[in-house]
Every structure is written in C-alpha cells, then in structure tokens.
Design a protein around this motif. Sequence first.
Motif, short mmCIF file in Angstrom:
data_model
loop_
_atom_site.label_atom_id
_atom_site.label_comp_id
_atom_site.label_asym_id
_atom_site.label_seq_id
_atom_site.Cartn_x
_atom_site.Cartn_y
_atom_site.Cartn_z
N LYS A 135 -65.32 -11.04 -68.11
CA LYS A 135 -66.12 -10.21 -67.20
C LYS A 135 -65.55 -10.21 -65.79
N GLY A 136 -64.22 -10.12 -65.74
CA GLY A 136 -63.54 -10.07 -64.45
C GLY A 136 -63.97 -8.90 -63.59
N TYR A 137 -64.41 -7.83 -64.22
CA TYR A 137 -64.87 -6.64 -63.48
C TYR A 137 -66.12 -6.93 -62.65
N GLU A 138 -66.79 -8.05 -62.91
CA GLU A 138 -67.96 -8.43 -62.11
C GLU A 138 -67.57 -9.31 -60.92
N GLY A 139 -66.32 -9.78 -60.90
CA GLY A 139 -65.89 -10.72 -59.87
C GLY A 139 -65.14 -10.06 -58.73
N GLU A 140 -64.55 -10.88 -57.90
CA GLU A 140 -63.81 -10.42 -56.72
C GLU A 140 -62.36 -10.07 -57.03
N GLU A 141 -61.80 -10.67 -58.09
CA GLU A 141 -60.39 -10.45 -58.40
C GLU A 141 -60.26 -9.21 -59.29
N ASP A 142 -59.65 -8.15 -58.75
CA ASP A 142 -59.48 -6.94 -59.56
C ASP A 142 -58.45 -7.18 -60.65
N PHE A 143 -58.34 -6.24 -61.56
CA PHE A 143 -57.46 -6.46 -62.70
C PHE A 143 -56.01 -6.60 -62.28
N GLN A 144 -55.54 -5.82 -61.31
CA GLN A 144 -54.14 -5.89 -60.92
C GLN A 144 -53.77 -7.29 -60.43
N ARG A 145 -54.64 -7.89 -59.63
CA ARG A 145 -54.36 -9.25 -59.13
C ARG A 145 -54.46 -10.28 -60.26
N TYR A 146 -55.47 -10.09 -61.11
CA TYR A 146 -55.62 -10.98 -62.27
C TYR A 146 -54.37 -10.91 -63.15
#
Length: 193
Positions: A167-178
């Motif tokens: 659920k990275g989309y709920e956090g501060e780190e966007d997908f590109q950085r992740y």
Amino acid sequence: MFTRLTGWITAAAFALATPALAEIGDDGLHIAPWINDTFLDLREDLADANAQGRRLVVIIEQRGCIYCSKMHEEVWIVPDILQMLEEDFYFVRINMHGSTEVTDFDGEMMEERQIARRWRNLFTPTILFFPEDVPEDVTGIEAAAVVMPGAFGRWTTFNMLNWVLEKGYEGEEDFQRYHARMFAQQAAAGAVD
C-alpha cells in the motif's frame, strides 16, 4: 553423430534464449492461469478477491497487442512475479474492443469497449489495482488505487506489485522513488542482470 549432437545443443540453446510464445485464445487474447473468468461484475469480483485475501486487479488488453505479448511472454512468467500474480492478486480482464457486458463499481452496465472508453483507457496492457474498499458511487477509474499503463520490464513490474501489496500509494514515497530504492538494493544484491 557429432553433427546431430551439435544440432540438438544449438536448438536447445536457442529455445532457452527465445521467450516462449504465450497461448492465445479464440478471442485473440492471451491465456493465463492467473486471469479469472468471471461475470465481470466488479463489485462481485472485489468481494471474491477480498474473501480470498487477494487484491482485485483489472487488466485491459486487446487482440494483437505486442506489448501484451511482451508482458505475457517475458515478464509475467518470471517465477517470483508469477507467484505473486497467482497468490496475491485476483485478476479479471476487459477486452478493450470486446462486447461482453461489464458492471462497473457504480452499478452501470455496459460493454467492455464502452467501459474502456469510460475509464479513458488508451493503451494496452493497462492494469488497474483496486483498494479493498470501493465506495458505491464511483467508477473503476475513480476507484483505482494505482493505474499501470503499458508494458514494463521485470524489475519495474516486480517492484510495482510489491508497492501495491505494501500500500505504498497511501504513503509518502511515490512509486518512482520506491522503485529506484528497491532497484538499487536488487542490483547491489546481484539480482539485476
């Protein structure tokens, strides 16, 4: 004897180096064991996915899509990706030009090609990942937690699947950085070829 043995070795090496062609159904779309055959009522599909502890995903494909072929033949067959597709996600497919009826999350019923237009879909494959809870008055494109348009390589796909599961989309780190962070770790571990 030597010529025959050399021929077999060459054929075997070529077969290993060439991606396997994915099986195509009568509708011109790829056959994959992880794509569920449903009535395309997205509320029911969401309930089924949730009951199985999996994430609902809608994939939009079309006949003759070379990028769909790339994904089916080169990416989705990678063992760690295939395992996630089968165990963690509940995929249903919409044919971008199909006429099968689909019921959107808001209860509107229309043909596949109409829902693809309603969702402003331009490319195939397009993959929409949904949250476990979807309000009743929204369409699929409004409800999607993540939209992955187009074909991507192994590591982008692998990291996207994990980012959705986390659920990275709920956090501060966007997908590109992740993805950049994970790819650096994967490369440092020698996993990236």
